[in-house]
Design a protein around this motif. Structure first.
Motif, PDB file in Angstrom:
ATOM      1  N   ASP A 102     -17.979 -65.880 -57.677  1.00  0.00           N
ATOM      2  CA  ASP A 102     -18.731 -66.312 -56.329  1.00  0.00           C
ATOM      3  C   ASP A 102     -17.862 -66.392 -55.167  1.00  0.00           C
ATOM      4  O   ASP A 102     -18.408 -66.899 -53.856  1.00  0.00           O
ATOM      5  CB  ASP A 102     -19.588 -67.594 -56.397  1.00  0.00           C
ATOM      6  N   ALA A 103     -16.466 -65.923 -55.233  1.00  0.00           N
ATOM      7  CA  ALA A 103     -15.766 -66.136 -54.106  1.00  0.00           C
ATOM      8  C   ALA A 103     -16.026 -65.260 -53.170  1.00  0.00           C
ATOM      9  O   ALA A 103     -16.657 -64.201 -53.095  1.00  0.00           O
ATOM     10  CB  ALA A 103     -14.230 -65.980 -54.491  1.00  0.00           C
ATOM     11  N   PRO A 104     -15.450 -65.549 -51.803  1.00  0.00           N
ATOM     12  CA  PRO A 104     -15.756 -64.791 -50.543  1.00  0.00           C
ATOM     13  C   PRO A 104     -15.087 -63.422 -50.387  1.00  0.00           C
ATOM     14  O   PRO A 104     -15.323 -62.752 -49.502  1.00  0.00           O
ATOM     15  CB  PRO A 104     -15.594 -65.785 -49.417  1.00  0.00           C
ATOM     16  N   TYR A 105     -13.996 -63.241 -51.123  1.00  0.00           N
ATOM     17  CA  TYR A 105     -13.025 -62.071 -50.642  1.00  0.00           C
ATOM     18  C   TYR A 105     -12.747 -61.111 -51.648  1.00  0.00           C
ATOM     19  O   TYR A 105     -12.685 -61.370 -52.893  1.00  0.00           O
ATOM     20  CB  TYR A 105     -11.809 -62.619 -50.061  1.00  0.00           C
ATOM     21  N   LEU A 106     -12.640 -59.842 -51.320  1.00  0.00           N
ATOM     22  CA  LEU A 106     -11.950 -58.736 -52.191  1.00  0.00           C
ATOM     23  C   LEU A 106     -10.485 -58.649 -51.816  1.00  0.00           C
ATOM     24  O   LEU A 106     -10.422 -58.707 -50.499  1.00  0.00           O
ATOM     25  CB  LEU A 106     -12.911 -57.468 -51.811  1.00  0.00           C
ATOM     26  N   ILE A 107      -9.399 -58.482 -52.701  1.00  0.00           N
ATOM     27  CA  ILE A 107      -8.039 -58.607 -52.449  1.00  0.00           C
ATOM     28  C   ILE A 107      -7.211 -57.354 -52.774  1.00  0.00           C
ATOM     29  O   ILE A 107      -7.742 -57.076 -54.014  1.00  0.00           O
ATOM     30  CB  ILE A 107      -7.512 -59.829 -52.606  1.00  0.00           C
ATOM     31  N   ALA A 108      -6.457 -56.700 -52.292  1.00  0.00           N
ATOM     32  CA  ALA A 108      -5.832 -55.394 -52.916  1.00  0.00           C
ATOM     33  C   ALA A 108      -4.270 -55.915 -52.724  1.00  0.00           C
ATOM     34  O   ALA A 108      -3.937 -56.409 -51.517  1.00  0.00           O
ATOM     35  CB  ALA A 108      -6.198 -54.238 -52.381  1.00  0.00           C
ATOM     36  N   ILE A 109      -3.551 -56.037 -53.950  1.00  0.00           N
ATOM     37  CA  ILE A 109      -2.141 -56.010 -53.533  1.00  0.00           C
ATOM     38  C   ILE A 109      -1.125 -55.073 -54.244  1.00  0.00           C
ATOM     39  O   ILE A 109      -1.549 -54.662 -55.173  1.00  0.00           O
ATOM     40  CB  ILE A 109      -1.654 -57.475 -54.135  1.00  0.00           C
ATOM     41  N   ASP A 110      -0.002 -55.055 -53.566  1.00  0.00           N
ATOM     42  CA  ASP A 110       1.167 -54.392 -54.391  1.00  0.00           C
ATOM     43  C   ASP A 110       1.966 -55.642 -54.479  1.00  0.00           C
ATOM     44  O   ASP A 110       2.849 -55.728 -53.572  1.00  0.00           O
ATOM     45  CB  ASP A 110       1.589 -53.153 -53.519  1.00  0.00           C
ATOM     46  N   TYR A 131     -10.473 -58.101 -47.870  1.00  0.00           N
ATOM     47  CA  TYR A 131     -12.054 -57.812 -47.233  1.00  0.00           C
ATOM     48  C   TYR A 131     -13.009 -58.978 -47.493  1.00  0.00           C
ATOM     49  O   TYR A 131     -12.775 -59.572 -48.632  1.00  0.00           O
ATOM     50  CB  TYR A 131     -12.494 -56.481 -47.961  1.00  0.00           C
ATOM     51  N   GLN A 132     -14.009 -59.030 -46.909  1.00  0.00           N
ATOM     52  CA  GLN A 132     -15.166 -59.695 -47.111  1.00  0.00           C
ATOM     53  C   GLN A 132     -15.892 -59.338 -48.175  1.00  0.00           C
ATOM     54  O   GLN A 132     -16.250 -58.144 -48.095  1.00  0.00           O
ATOM     55  CB  GLN A 132     -15.803 -59.837 -45.713  1.00  0.00           C
ATOM     56  N   ALA A 133     -16.285 -59.839 -49.267  1.00  0.00           N
ATOM     57  CA  ALA A 133     -17.068 -59.608 -50.181  1.00  0.00           C
ATOM     58  C   ALA A 133     -18.398 -59.251 -50.007  1.00  0.00           C
ATOM     59  O   ALA A 133     -18.840 -60.335 -49.173  1.00  0.00           O
ATOM     60  CB  ALA A 133     -16.870 -60.645 -51.611  1.00  0.00           C
ATOM     61  N   PRO A 134     -19.164 -58.440 -50.428  1.00  0.00           N
ATOM     62  CA  PRO A 134     -20.477 -58.063 -50.022  1.00  0.00           C
ATOM     63  C   PRO A 134     -21.332 -59.213 -50.588  1.00  0.00           C
ATOM     64  O   PRO A 134     -21.040 -59.778 -51.501  1.00  0.00           O
ATOM     65  CB  PRO A 134     -20.897 -56.838 -50.732  1.00  0.00           C
ATOM     66  N   ALA A 135     -22.389 -59.404 -50.013  1.00  0.00           N
ATOM     67  CA  ALA A 135     -23.421 -60.576 -50.479  1.00  0.00           C
ATOM     68  C   ALA A 135     -23.763 -60.149 -52.011  1.00  0.00           C
ATOM     69  O   ALA A 135     -23.714 -61.304 -52.639  1.00  0.00           O
ATOM     70  CB  ALA A 135     -24.624 -60.571 -49.440  1.00  0.00           C
ATOM     71  N   LYS A 136     -24.219 -59.237 -52.241  1.00  0.00           N
ATOM     72  CA  LYS A 136     -24.283 -58.883 -53.773  1.00  0.00           C
ATOM     73  C   LYS A 136     -23.610 -57.542 -54.114  1.00  0.00           C
ATOM     74  O   LYS A 136     -23.423 -56.749 -53.155  1.00  0.00           O
ATOM     75  CB  LYS A 136     -25.829 -58.828 -54.096  1.00  0.00           C
ATOM     76  N   GLU A 137     -23.186 -57.282 -55.296  1.00  0.00           N
ATOM     77  CA  GLU A 137     -22.303 -56.253 -55.650  1.00  0.00           C
ATOM     78  C   GLU A 137     -22.982 -55.182 -56.641  1.00  0.00           C
ATOM     79  O   GLU A 137     -23.675 -55.596 -57.468  1.00  0.00           O
ATOM     80  CB  GLU A 137     -21.056 -56.868 -56.259  1.00  0.00           C
ATOM     81  N   ASP A 138     -22.874 -53.879 -56.342  1.00  0.00           N
ATOM     82  CA  ASP A 138     -22.997 -53.116 -57.268  1.00  0.00           C
ATOM     83  C   ASP A 138     -21.900 -52.814 -58.192  1.00  0.00           C
ATOM     84  O   ASP A 138     -20.870 -51.928 -57.680  1.00  0.00           O
ATOM     85  CB  ASP A 138     -23.739 -51.634 -56.479  1.00  0.00           C
ATOM     86  N   ILE A 139     -21.846 -53.366 -59.300  1.00  0.00           N
ATOM     87  CA  ILE A 139     -20.813 -53.344 -60.095  1.00  0.00           C
ATOM     88  C   ILE A 139     -20.274 -51.862 -60.492  1.00  0.00           C
ATOM     89  O   ILE A 139     -19.262 -51.338 -61.365  1.00  0.00           O
ATOM     90  CB  ILE A 139     -20.390 -54.326 -61.283  1.00  0.00           C
ATOM     91  N   SER A 140     -21.276 -51.232 -60.382  1.00  0.00           N
ATOM     92  CA  SER A 140     -20.924 -49.582 -60.934  1.00  0.00           C
ATOM     93  C   SER A 140     -20.276 -48.696 -60.108  1.00  0.00           C
ATOM     94  O   SER A 140     -19.717 -47.802 -60.426  1.00  0.00           O
ATOM     95  CB  SER A 140     -22.249 -48.630 -60.933  1.00  0.00           C
ATOM     96  N   LYS A 141     -19.759 -49.468 -58.802  1.00  0.00           N
ATOM     97  CA  LYS A 141     -19.071 -48.595 -58.114  1.00  0.00           C
ATOM     98  C   LYS A 141     -18.010 -49.434 -57.423  1.00  0.00           C
ATOM     99  O   LYS A 141     -17.867 -50.568 -57.069  1.00  0.00           O
ATOM    100  CB  LYS A 141     -19.803 -47.928 -56.810  1.00  0.00           C
ATOM    101  N   MET A 142     -17.036 -48.678 -56.887  1.00  0.00           N
ATOM    102  CA  MET A 142     -15.591 -49.320 -56.293  1.00  0.00           C
ATOM    103  C   MET A 142     -16.380 -50.453 -55.052  1.00  0.00           C
ATOM    104  O   MET A 142     -16.888 -49.881 -54.300  1.00  0.00           O
ATOM    105  CB  MET A 142     -14.718 -48.337 -55.653  1.00  0.00           C
ATOM    106  N   PRO A 143     -15.959 -51.630 -55.353  1.00  0.00           N
ATOM    107  CA  PRO A 143     -16.641 -52.481 -54.364  1.00  0.00           C
ATOM    108  C   PRO A 143     -16.106 -52.547 -53.045  1.00  0.00           C
ATOM    109  O   PRO A 143     -16.278 -52.909 -51.845  1.00  0.00           O
ATOM    110  CB  PRO A 143     -16.258 -53.694 -54.878  1.00  0.00           C
TER     111      PRO A 143
END
Ligand code: P6P
Length: 330
Positions: A102-110, A131-143
């Motif tokens: 339920d967290a608010p962010y999507l994060i990418a790291i090297d 990135y801000q995480a979307p309200a609801k997520e379609d887990i079938s695709k890259m978020p």
């Protein structure tokens, strides 16, 4: 913004233009910097502690140094503890990781860019993107959305000094670590890239593998011309963060173009090129794949590669025109 101000104060005390203070995003940056201070101490231990034997291979088929795995674990633990990361894309993890659903962010790291430099005691870095995480997520695709949707991005540079350079959309700021207090201090407020510059950074060892357009641009950089300050100086360390940091401060261009060895380029879009593109654009520069703006691109998968041309705006535009004369360079 007072030069010398500590990062923790910068992230906690709101001032005029600093709207970041006290926000959950500030807490993410605090989590990153805590992990980076620990990683900096390990990186600076020298060879005896850096077992660099390849213990496994990452999704891009690159040997994972033991330090890569340690760095990955440090950042994952810090983000888990923050409770603010929903989905994490890491160079060192094959798949996307769900940390706090339920967290608010999507994060990418090297977690540790340029780790093969460890043996030769040369600079390395860590790169992050939020990135801000979307309200609801379609887990079938890259978020992860297009790079221009990033709300913050930055890097840590483990060099003679350890630095943090980041943007939250209101300019680029550099902080330098005081090893005695283990605190980052504001050392480079409001960084702007010089409009032109006399450095070019590319792995010329691959010259024979480049297309004719890239070879033409390398010749352009090497051709004497007083008006444009050529021949430019060539600098290439093998660590993207270190090479890009020099271009950010001194101006010029960094290129990792397509080649017959890497037809799509080598660098990864999501956790290398897009965060660095946000930094460079916020500092007044440009970042393209040769024809398109990096920030307009959306990664189709976590480890997607892309060519990268980035640095002083005028040079990046010119490089695109020389490398792709038939196409309308971005
Ligand atoms: P090459 C490090 O492995 C990295 O991902 C970047 O940090 C760096 O710019 C690039 O690869 C170096 O690649 O093919 O020139 O050794």
């Amino acid at each position: 913004m007072n030069s010398g101000q500590t990062l923790s104060r910068f992230l906690r005390e709101s001032t005029g233009q600093n709207t970041l203070a006290g926000t959950p995003l500030a807490s993410v940056l605090e989590a990153f910097s805590g992990a980076a201070v620990r990683l900096s101490s390990q990186v600076s231990q020298g060879r005896q502690l850096l077992s660099t034997a390849a213990t496994s291979y990452n999704a891009s088929g690159e040997a994972q140094q033991a330090l890569d795995l340690r760095a990955n674990q440090l950042f994952i633990s810090a983000l888990k503890e923050s409770g603010l990361c929903r989905t994490l894309a890491s160079e060192e993890s094959q798949e996307l990781l769900t940390l706090n659903k339920d967290a608010p962010y999507l994060i990418a790291i090297d977690p540790l860019d340029g780790s093969t430099n460890a043996e030769s005691n040369l600079p390395m870095g860590s790169i992050f993107s939020v990135y801000q995480a979307p309200a609801k997520e379609d887990i079938s695709k890259m978020p992860f959305p297009a790079g221009k949707e990033q709300i913050a991005a930055g890097y840590f540079l483990y060099g003679p000094a350890t630095m943090l350079v980041f943007t939250a959309g209101h300019g680029v700021h550099g902080f330098t670590l005081d090893r005695t207090t283990q605190e980052f201090h504001l050392s480079h407020p409001g960084l702007k890239i010089p409009h032109a510059g006399s450095f070019y950074s590319i792995n010329e060892g691959y010259y024979s593998l480049f297309c004719q357009g890239t070879k033409r641009f390398i010749h352009y950089c090497q051709y004497p011309d007083y008006e444009t300050g050529r021949p430019f100086s060539s600098r290439y360390s093998g660590a993207l963060v270190a090479d890009l940091h020099r271009i950010l401060l001194d101006g010029g261009i960094f290129l990792y173009p397509a080649s017959s060895k890497y037809p799509q380029g080598k660098l990864r879009l999501l956790y290398e090129c897009q965060p660095l593109a946000l930094i460079i654009e916020q500092a007044g520069g440009r970042a393209t794949n040769g024809t398109m703006r990096i920030l307009d691109l959306q990664a189709a998968n976590q480890h997607q590669r892309t060519p990268l041309l980035t640095g002083s705006a005028s040079l990046v535009t010119l490089a695109g025109k020389i490398i792709h004369p038939a196409l309308k360079a971005n």
